[in-house]
Design an enzyme around this catalytic site. Structure first.
Site: not given
Length: 770
Positions: A387, A424
């Site tokens: 993340d 990400e």
């Protein structure tokens, strides 16, 4: 600031209290003191690479806690009967506090009593805190538990000999992103006690498991689970869960559903889980028996592997749920001011919406790496998705890769080199532009073999972006060819520009791939513009995660409902969905899909359903409904667009019939079968893509809305075809393409497509074919 040589020996003691510096003017005037951020000093003096947490020698545990600034640490041990005893711990030169236990400690609960100066309060605090290296917890994480992960009672039958699904290379991976509760919370074919749990994946006859098996049989390689570590924001006592009640009685565009959901959103069992509490322990609310969560998690992994699917964990090391002296703060109550990234005023940065961690600090990086290694060895996890990976440093990811690469089947029961890393790679916040070091962004990870999400392809295929352009069309949603009445969607130049972005995405987002652009000029992927950044940024296809939909933002179906012309038929909308999924599944790079996008999943336009309950998030694998028309999405993130959503949700013509959902599911599996029928769709290197992939229908005279490519390579055991031609037709019309590159090729429709349930696809013909 420099420390005098004669004072250096005093630093360890100084760091146990308040640290401040002041300046003295030549006349002797002392200026106001200012606090000192001590993380780098702690790294220099106390960085430690020995064991932490509980280590077992036979039946006897030894507990270790890194707390170099603590003035004292004791162990609070709670035996099975509930009686708590306090045990002193000893400190070594590296600030590690240690206590050796006894055989009767097995299964006991414990906390640490840490006496430490806390800058957030300006005083010495005595904190009762759980172990950041916990491998087991009591319900709601109130105490750590002394569990030996090698205990046979924690392992399902055959666990130590568990065989992984075969995988030729990372280039063969494909991902299905799934929230654990979504999978089974409303599945009547799963026993009621197991719905929304790890054990739902062990129910071979359930609707969800049969659905996953159908995807795996078609070629899908991995399930990516949203966070399943210990989550701070989900109640683990099921008796305290609250329900929003029966919402089916309200109109499909009513505000009432979201009102009821919002009223209980923090007391129901639903949350995406991006709120880390303890990294090394599975979430208890997903277990039938929270005390057996290790066993149940392992049973889930074994069941998914048995279906032919690898398991990817979504990991969140960029922040913690809390910091300072907050109730759910762990790290900051042990070594205050160390684990988190601070601003110039000493406050914790929160650009990720929570308390940002500082993995550039040695021991925070170590906690991250140790967690990955433990999850790989103890839970046989096959990959990790980071993340907000751009909030870590490139060196952090290199350290993770290096540690995993040392794991072997013989010694550790897992092949660490086969574990894939992606995340990400966004660049924002206090780390933007390398402000805290070279951060792990899309561009900075070039050549590392680590994947990043390809937002370029996503936006070009869908149109618009997560921050605007809800009705902007893209390649698959009718830009220029089927305009929806918005003026920006009639722009041919824009259509050709987005088509170039799609082409770059089809190469695996390669920076150096050379091709002819929409202007008829030779260019490279890195020279194609994406909002001021290069569209191409990857060194090899395995560094690009290609996707058009994920848990964030509207589902693909909802985006199409917003972008397609009002006159578009259900069949046309389904075809748009199928086209978008086809671009992902037939391009280079590693394809990634959001669970349900293969059957037209909707969340009634909810752009951020992280806390929207089962009502807006549930998957229905029976095709009885896709989730559209469940009311206006929660006001918190969506109210500004309610006027746009209301008439659409109230339009029954937009709700797909089961036949359309099944057609989408059929098509998705067909594309998987095509992808895995030839390794031409899964090339390993940039050189192979450059020599093996050629775009047709390019330049200013191209047919808008149509992208065609020819793949070529030697036949082999993994590739039965010398040439493959792929045509993506988003024009809404029958199209005839001619190109000199097709001369002399003996083409026929792929066998999978020749047997398709789509009459239009079955009607496709190559020149000279019958």
């Amino acid at each position: 600031m420099r420390v005098r040589p004669e004072d250096r020996g005093r630093i360890p003691a100084v760091l146990q209290g308040q640290v401040a510096v002041s300046s003295v003017l030549p006349d002797g005037t002392v200026l106001d003191a200012t606090g000192v951020q001590t993380a780098r000093a702690l790294d220099d003096l106390f960085a430690y690479d020995g064991p932490l947490g509980a280590a077992w020698q036979g039946n006897v545990p030894t507990l270790r806690l890194w707390a170099p600034t603590a003035q004292d640490v004791k162990l609070r041990l709670t035996a099975a009967g509930g009686q708590e005893t306090t045990v002193p711990m000893t400190r070594d030169a590296r600030g590690v506090w240690t206590v050796r236990g006894a055989q009767n400690w097995r299964g006991a609960a414990y906390r640490f009593e840490v006496k430490v100066y806390a800058p957030s309060t300006g005083r010495v605090e005595t904190n009762l805190v759980t172990d950041p290296y916990s491998v087991a917890l009591t319900r709601n994480s109130t105490r750590s538990v002394l569990l030996d992960l090698n205990d046979p009672a924690t392992k399902p039958q055959g666990w130590d000999a568990l065989k992984k699904p075969a995988l030729r290379s990372a280039s063969d991976l494909s991902f299905y992103e799934l929230h654990l509760r979504d999978f089974s919370a409303a599945d009547a074919s799963v026993p009621a006690t197991q719905r929304g749990t790890y054990l739902a994946f062990t129910q071979a006859g359930s609707n969800g498991v049969k659905h996953l098996k159908a995807l795996a049989d078609a070629g899908l390689k991995a399930v990516h689970l949203l966070p399943t570590f210990d989550i701070a924001t989900i109640e683990e006592d099921r008796t305290k869960w609250k329900s929003p009640g029966d919402l089916s009685k309200f109109a499909p565009n009513s505000e009432e559903q979201q009102k009821a959901i919002t009223a209980v959103k923090d007391a129901d069992p639903y949350n995406w889980g991006y709120d880390p509490y303890h990294y090394m322990v599975p979430e208890g609310s997903y277990a039938v028996n929270a005390d057996a969560r290790t066993l149940e998690y392992r049973r889930m992994v074994a069941a998914l592997n048995g279906l032919g699917l690898r398991v990817v964990q979504d990991v969140v090391f960029n922040h913690t749920a809390a910091s300072g002296q907050a109730e759910r703060s762990v790290l900051d109550r042990i070594v205050p001011g160390y684990y988190h990234r601070l601003n110039a005023n000493g406050g914790v940065e929160n650009s990720t919406c929570c308390s940002n961690t500082a993995t550039e600090h040695v021991m925070m990086r170590r906690l991250m790496v140790d967690t990955l290694v433990l999850m790989a060895r103890a839970y046989k996890v096959d990959g990790f998705r980071f993340d907000l990976m751009g909030h870590h440093m490139v060196e952090d990811l290199k350290a993770a890769r290096a540690a995993l690469d040392t794991l072997t089947l013989q010694r550790d029961g897992v092949d660490g080199k086969s574990i894939y890393l992606y995340g990400e790679g966004w660049d924002f916040g206090e780390v933007q532009g390398g402000a805290r070091g070279r951060n792990a962004t899309q561009l900075n990870l070039f050549g590392q073999g680590i994947g990043t999400f390809n937002d370029r392809l996503r936006d070009a295929v869908r149109g618009g972006n997560p921050f605007g352009g809800l009705q902007d069309q893209g390649f698959a949603t009718g830009l220029f060819t089927l305009p929806n009445g918005q003026p920006q969607n009639t722009d041919r130049t824009r259509a050709l520009r987005l088509a170039d972005q799609v082409r770059v995405g089809l190469t695996g987002n390669l920076r150096d791939y050379r091709f002819t652009n929409g202007l008829g000029k030779e260019t490279t992927g890195g020279n194609v513009d994406y909002n001021g950044a290069p569209a191409g940024y990857a060194a090899s296809p395995r560094e690009a995660i290609t996707y058009v939909s994920a848990h964030d933002n509207q589902t693909l179906f909802d985006a199409i409902a917003l972008k397609a012309p009002a006159s578009a038929t259900p069949a046309q909308r389904t075809r748009m969905q199928n086209l978008a999924n086809s671009v992902v599944l037939l391009g280079q790079g590693l394809p990634f899909s959001y669970a349900g996008d293969e059957m037209l999943r909707s969340k009634s336009f909810d752009t951020d359903s992280y806390n929207s309950g089962d009502w807006f998030n549930t998957l229905d694998f029976t095709f009885a409904g896709n989730g559209f028309g469940k009311g206006l999405p929660p006001a918190e993130k969506n109210a500004g667009n309610w006027d746009l959503y209301r008439p659409l949700l109230g339009n029954p013509a937009l709700k797909p019939a089961p036949a359309e959902m099944r057609r989408a599911f059929d098509h998705y599996r067909e594309m998987l079968r095509v992808r895995y029928s030839s390794s031409l769709f899964r090339l390993e290197t940039a050189a192979q893509v450059q020599s093996g992939l050629q775009f047709l229908n390019v330049g200013p005279a191209q047919v808008p809305g149509v992208i065609a490519m020819k793949l070529s390579g030697a036949t082999s055991a993994t590739n039965p075809y010398r040439h493959v031609v792929v045509v993506f037709n988003g024009s809404g019309q029958n199209v005839t393409l001619t190109d000199p590159a097709l001369a002399g090729l003996n083409l026929s429709l792929h066998p999978v497509l020749a047997a398709s349930s789509d009459a239009t696809v079955k009607g496709s013909r190559a020149a000279g074919a019958a």
